[in-house]
Design a protein around this motif. Structure first.
Motif, PDB file in Angstrom:
ATOM      1  N   GLU A   1       2.156  -1.782  -4.796  1.00  0.00           N
ATOM      2  CA  GLU A   1       1.169  -1.056  -5.005  1.00  0.00           C
ATOM      3  C   GLU A   1       0.368  -1.486  -6.194  1.00  0.00           C
ATOM      4  OE1 GLU A   1      -1.498   1.735  -5.436  1.00  0.00           O
ATOM      5  OE2 GLU A   1      -0.584   1.596  -3.723  1.00  0.00           O
ATOM      6  N   LYS A   2      -0.968  -1.399  -6.121  1.00  0.00           N
ATOM      7  CA  LYS A   2      -1.808  -1.772  -7.325  1.00  0.00           C
ATOM      8  C   LYS A   2      -2.039  -0.739  -8.373  1.00  0.00           C
ATOM      9  CE  LYS A   2      -6.438  -1.024  -5.261  1.00  0.00           C
ATOM     10  NZ  LYS A   2      -7.501  -1.570  -4.796  1.00  0.00           N
ATOM     11  N   ASP A   3      -1.849   0.295  -7.962  1.00  0.00           N
ATOM     12  CA  ASP A   3      -2.291   1.639  -8.750  1.00  0.00           C
ATOM     13  C   ASP A   3      -1.152   1.637  -9.664  1.00  0.00           C
ATOM     14  OD1 ASP A   3      -1.853   4.379  -9.685  1.00  0.00           O
ATOM     15  OD2 ASP A   3      -3.904   4.483  -8.864  1.00  0.00           O
ATOM     16  N   GLU A   4      -1.157   1.485 -11.160  1.00  0.00           N
ATOM     17  CA  GLU A   4       0.047   1.565 -11.953  1.00  0.00           C
ATOM     18  C   GLU A   4       0.938   2.631 -12.085  1.00  0.00           C
ATOM     19  OE1 GLU A   4       0.843   0.186 -16.724  1.00  0.00           O
ATOM     20  OE2 GLU A   4      -1.013   0.396 -16.030  1.00  0.00           O
ATOM     21  N   SER A   5       0.055   3.775 -12.030  1.00  0.00           N
ATOM     22  CA  SER A   5       0.779   5.056 -12.468  1.00  0.00           C
ATOM     23  C   SER A   5       1.564   5.680 -10.984  1.00  0.00           C
ATOM     24  CB  SER A   5      -0.198   6.298 -12.542  1.00  0.00           C
ATOM     25  OG  SER A   5      -1.333   6.278 -11.460  1.00  0.00           O
ATOM     26  N   ILE A   6       1.152   5.159  -9.891  1.00  0.00           N
ATOM     27  CA  ILE A   6       1.810   5.359  -8.489  1.00  0.00           C
ATOM     28  C   ILE A   6       3.035   4.577  -8.500  1.00  0.00           C
ATOM     29  CG2 ILE A   6       1.718   5.447  -5.971  1.00  0.00           C
ATOM     30  CD1 ILE A   6      -1.467   5.935  -6.320  1.00  0.00           C
TER      31      ILE A   6
ATOM     32  N   GLY B   1       0.854  -1.230  -0.074  1.00  0.00           N
ATOM     33  CA  GLY B   1       0.020  -0.107   0.136  1.00  0.00           C
ATOM     34  C   GLY B   1       0.952   1.134   0.023  1.00  0.00           C
ATOM     35  N   ALA B   2       0.911   2.191  -1.172  1.00  0.00           N
ATOM     36  CA  ALA B   2       1.415   3.227  -1.212  1.00  0.00           C
ATOM     37  C   ALA B   2       0.856   4.517  -1.205  1.00  0.00           C
ATOM     38  CB  ALA B   2       2.144   3.400  -2.398  1.00  0.00           C
ATOM     39  N   GLY B   3      -0.038   4.510  -0.052  1.00  0.00           N
ATOM     40  CA  GLY B   3      -0.600   5.683   0.373  1.00  0.00           C
ATOM     41  C   GLY B   3       0.461   6.510   1.182  1.00  0.00           C
TER      42      GLY B   3
ATOM     43  N   THR C   1      11.440   6.896  -8.596  1.00  0.00           N
ATOM     44  CA  THR C   1      12.187   7.966  -7.584  1.00  0.00           C
ATOM     45  C   THR C   1      12.537   7.219  -6.181  1.00  0.00           C
ATOM     46  OG1 THR C   1       9.812   8.164  -6.494  1.00  0.00           O
ATOM     47  CG2 THR C   1      10.395   9.647  -8.119  1.00  0.00           C
ATOM     48  N   LEU C   2      12.144   5.865  -5.862  1.00  0.00           N
ATOM     49  CA  LEU C   2      12.671   5.414  -4.472  1.00  0.00           C
ATOM     50  C   LEU C   2      13.672   4.267  -4.998  1.00  0.00           C
ATOM     51  CD1 LEU C   2       9.437   4.750  -2.861  1.00  0.00           C
ATOM     52  CD2 LEU C   2      10.752   6.839  -2.348  1.00  0.00           C
ATOM     53  N   ASP C   3      14.653   4.092  -3.983  1.00  0.00           N
ATOM     54  CA  ASP C   3      15.777   3.143  -4.060  1.00  0.00           C
ATOM     55  C   ASP C   3      15.121   1.726  -3.449  1.00  0.00           C
ATOM     56  OD1 ASP C   3      18.045   1.920  -4.628  1.00  0.00           O
ATOM     57  OD2 ASP C   3      19.017   2.729  -2.683  1.00  0.00           O
ATOM     58  N   CYS C   4      14.140   1.210  -3.957  1.00  0.00           N
ATOM     59  CA  CYS C   4      13.660   0.134  -3.485  1.00  0.00           C
ATOM     60  C   CYS C   4      13.076  -0.949  -4.741  1.00  0.00           C
ATOM     61  CB  CYS C   4      12.928   0.130  -2.262  1.00  0.00           C
ATOM     62  SG  CYS C   4      11.351   0.943  -2.747  1.00  0.00           S
ATOM     63  N   THR C   5      12.560  -2.082  -4.349  1.00  0.00           N
ATOM     64  CA  THR C   5      12.132  -2.780  -5.365  1.00  0.00           C
ATOM     65  C   THR C   5      10.374  -2.448  -5.153  1.00  0.00           C
ATOM     66  OG1 THR C   5      13.266  -4.795  -5.210  1.00  0.00           O
ATOM     67  CG2 THR C   5      11.217  -5.039  -6.068  1.00  0.00           C
ATOM     68  N   VAL C   6       9.820  -1.933  -6.269  1.00  0.00           N
ATOM     69  CA  VAL C   6       8.309  -1.772  -6.509  1.00  0.00           C
ATOM     70  C   VAL C   6       7.654  -2.631  -7.229  1.00  0.00           C
ATOM     71  CG1 VAL C   6       6.482   0.106  -7.136  1.00  0.00           C
ATOM     72  CG2 VAL C   6       8.923   0.670  -5.995  1.00  0.00           C
ATOM     73  N   ILE C   7       6.649  -3.179  -6.691  1.00  0.00           N
ATOM     74  CA  ILE C   7       5.716  -4.276  -7.342  1.00  0.00           C
ATOM     75  C   ILE C   7       4.656  -3.580  -7.613  1.00  0.00           C
ATOM     76  CG2 ILE C   7       4.872  -6.609  -7.464  1.00  0.00           C
ATOM     77  CD1 ILE C   7       7.029  -7.591  -5.636  1.00  0.00           C
TER      78      ILE C   7
END
Length: 219
Positions: A30-35, A7-9, A42-48
């Motif tokens: 995070e399920k929202d594709e654009s977010i 969750g990327a709130g 912008t973040l130094d981590c894995t984003v799925i």
């Protein structure tokens, strides 16, 4: 330390940034594709970019090797489901963001100890300000290795008085919450189901406190 955040709130993003700064390995789902796309750049981590309640997605994030899972989507039911999947995967720490009190009660019954209710915290603070009360944030009270804990009463200590529970040295009960009532420890109340114990201890004694309260949790 390896942490999965679902969750990327605002809470999920701020938490992720903070943990990256601390040098922790973070996987953000995070399920929202654009977010998800923006955060991946912008973040130094894995984003799925996927639905975090799906077991196959959590397996893709290698949940079985995670030290902690933080479920902070905007849907309480989803956070509880993620918590159940994480617990089944033997994750050491499972933290749930829960907004609705009825779902907090459900999560408590399911045995989840770590829950965040940001809306409740914010609304109480705003209410105090409107009444002209300058409350002190707990974060300003926590210094050095002092820790405040909120712990739900377990079966092991049910029907005991606070004075009958042997806490480690340098630890003390402050009181208990029983529904909307706060009872000071000096009244030595007998514990009922759903009581929440509030206490203060040292960081290095948290495992001992958990053991005294019948909680099989290691920090």
């Amino acid at each position: 330390m390896r942490v999965i955040v679902v969750g990327a709130g605002s809470l999920g993003i701020n938490l992720t940034k903070n943990m990256i700064q601390q040098g922790k390995e973070v996987i953000l789902i995070e399920k929202d594709e654009s977010i998800a796309k923006e955060l991946a750049e912008t973040l130094d981590c894995t984003v799925i970019n996927a639905e975090g309640t799906r077991p196959d997605i959590l397996e893709k994030a290698d949940i079985s090797n995670a030290d902690a899972v933080v479920a902070c989507t905007n849907i309480d039911q989803n956070n509880i489901l993620i918590g159940l999947i994480a617990r089944d995967a033997k994750v050491g720490k499972v933290i749930l963001k829960i907004d609705d009190k009825q779902f907090m009660d459900i999560a408590n019954k399911l045995g989840f100890y770590y829950m965040i209710n940001p809306s409740s915290i914010s609304s109480r603070y705003i209410s105090d300000v409107l009444r002209g009360i300058n409350t002190i944030e707990l974060s300003n009270l926590v210094r050095s290795d002092v820790r405040f804990m909120g712990v739900m009463a377990t079966d092991q200590i049910m029907d005991m008085k606070l004075s009958e529970i042997s806490l480690p040295e340098n630890s003390a009960f402050i009181g208990i919450y029983r529904k909307d009532e706060f009872i000071l420890a000096e009244k030595d109340p007998k514990l009922h189901e759903k009581d929440e114990l509030i206490l203060v201890t040292r960081a290095d004694l948290i495992n001992d406190v958990n053991e005294a309260l019948g909680r099989n949790i290691k920090t």
